[in-house]
Write an enzyme that holds these catalytic residues in place. Structure first.
Site, PDB file in Angstrom:
ATOM      1  N   LEU A   1       0.813  -1.210   0.000  1.00  0.00           N
ATOM      2  CA  LEU A   1       0.000   0.000   0.000  1.00  0.00           C
ATOM      3  C   LEU A   1       0.853   1.269   0.000  1.00  0.00           C
ATOM      4  O   LEU A   1       1.899   1.339   0.646  1.00  0.00           O
ATOM      5  CB  LEU A   1      -0.922   0.010   1.215  1.00  0.00           C
ATOM      6  CG  LEU A   1      -1.882  -1.183   1.346  1.00  0.00           C
ATOM      7  CD1 LEU A   1      -2.789  -0.976   2.557  1.00  0.00           C
ATOM      8  CD2 LEU A   1      -2.707  -1.375   0.087  1.00  0.00           C
TER       9      LEU A   1
ATOM     10  N   ILE B   1      -3.016   9.476  -7.822  1.00  0.00           N
ATOM     11  CA  ILE B   1      -2.199  10.176  -6.834  1.00  0.00           C
ATOM     12  C   ILE B   1      -0.742  10.080  -7.272  1.00  0.00           C
ATOM     13  O   ILE B   1      -0.255   8.992  -7.617  1.00  0.00           O
ATOM     14  CB  ILE B   1      -2.374   9.568  -5.430  1.00  0.00           C
ATOM     15  CG1 ILE B   1      -3.847   9.627  -5.015  1.00  0.00           C
ATOM     16  CG2 ILE B   1      -1.502  10.295  -4.411  1.00  0.00           C
ATOM     17  CD1 ILE B   1      -4.424  11.029  -4.925  1.00  0.00           C
TER      18      ILE B   1
ATOM     19  N   HIS C   1      -3.420   4.216  -2.561  1.00  0.00           N
ATOM     20  CA  HIS C   1      -4.391   3.314  -1.933  1.00  0.00           C
ATOM     21  C   HIS C   1      -5.072   3.995  -0.747  1.00  0.00           C
ATOM     22  O   HIS C   1      -6.289   3.896  -0.560  1.00  0.00           O
ATOM     23  CB  HIS C   1      -3.701   2.047  -1.420  1.00  0.00           C
ATOM     24  CG  HIS C   1      -3.084   1.192  -2.481  1.00  0.00           C
ATOM     25  ND1 HIS C   1      -1.732   1.067  -2.629  1.00  0.00           N
ATOM     26  CD2 HIS C   1      -3.643   0.412  -3.438  1.00  0.00           C
ATOM     27  CE1 HIS C   1      -1.469   0.245  -3.631  1.00  0.00           C
ATOM     28  NE2 HIS C   1      -2.616  -0.168  -4.137  1.00  0.00           N
TER      29      HIS C   1
END
Length: 295
Positions: free
Chosen positions: A33, A176, A37
């Site tokens: 992650l 992102i 996420h």
């Protein structure tokens, strides 16, 4: 945060949530992650009463056994990253919970899965569609959250949910990026320090090409210029670099409708993917918008 490994236990819990009128959001992941996420988890937390994060490294979406073997398994650190985010359940299904003995069903999507990663990674989207279908059913989610970095995957999952009458709403959220513009990905961890400095070129090249197209520049020339820029920067192979219409992902020979510019390119043994929106010149002129903000 509860950690659950068996679907029967998970279903008992979600049934109790349902009985008390709670909505359920799910963020499906394969672990390793990062902030991308976690942004999905935060969106799920803001929208849903209960949040489940799933972590399952799905062997059926890897067409290269070596790639599967190299994929990072970071269960302990992933759980630590989720702990402050008020996640209700981290679902870590055992392999037999997803693919029990005798499993013989595949969910396969045509159209949006054709070309791009569908061409260069045979069977990949069958694996994605199958495992996501199972996870949506096992979690009983009202809403599932996916990032737009894997934009083709997002459209495949949306098609599955629509075609199979799944109740889960599929929500896509913006990519992102790191401060230098590189799209966040677990594969970035494979890059040596020199390659990591080079990698953000991929986003800048896409942005430049998308804006050239939005200003009415020749699409083929913009793509060839982008290709040469990537190779000159040190990318060794380019699996694809093309514009597809949005959201059906049909090939585009000219920018006459909204689209996306997609790339998959290799750097230091890592396959990096990215995409940016492309506005056709007429739309860009009417709206006064750029195709995409610089990254």
């Amino acid at each position: 945060m509860q950690i659950i490994r068996r679907k029967a236990e998970l279903r008992d819990l979600t049934r109790s949530w349902r009985q008390s009128g709670k909505t359920i959001g799910v963020v499906p992941t394969m672990g390793a992650l990062h902030a991308g996420h976690l942004s999905l988890v935060e969106a799920a937390r803001a929208r849903c009463a209960r949040v489940i994060v799933t972590l399952f490294v799905n062997p059926r979406q890897f067409n290269n056994p070596e790639d599967l073997a190299k994929y990072p398994r970071t269960e302990e650190s992933d759980a630590a990253k989720l702990a402050p985010l008020d996640v209700d359940v981290l679902y870590l299904p055992e392999p037999e919970e997803i693919y029990p003995e005798g499993f013989a069903t595949t969910v396969s999507v045509t159209g949006v899965s054709d070309g791009l990663c569908g061409a260069t990674r045979p069977g990949h989207f069958d694996g994605v569609a199958t495992v996501v279908t199972k996870l949506l059913l096992q979690t009983d989610a009202d809403t599932a959250f996916f990032g737009e970095k894997d934009y083709q995957q997002l459209q495949v999952v949306k098609r599955v949910a629509a075609d199979l009458d799944l109740k889960t709403e599929i929500v896509g959220l913006p990519t992102i990026r790191e401060e230098d513009g590189l799209a966040m990905s677990s594969r970035n961890l494979r890059l040596c320090s020199e390659a990591r400095e080079t990698a953000p070129v991929i986003g800048r090249v896409l942005t430049s090409a998308a804006n050239v197209i939005a200003r009415g520049g020749d699409l083929s020339l913009a793509l060839e210029t982008a290709r040469q820029a990537l190779l000159a920067a040190g990318f060794t192979d380019i699996d694809y670099l093309e514009v597809r219409s949005d959201p059906d992902l049909a090939p585009m020979a000219k920018a006459d409708r909204p689209g996306r510019l997609f790339v998959a390119a290799w750097l230091d043994g890592a396959r990096l993917i990215d995409n940016v929106p492309v506005l056709p010149p007429t739309v860009a002129a009417r709206s006064g918008e750029k195709a995409v903000e610089p990254v």
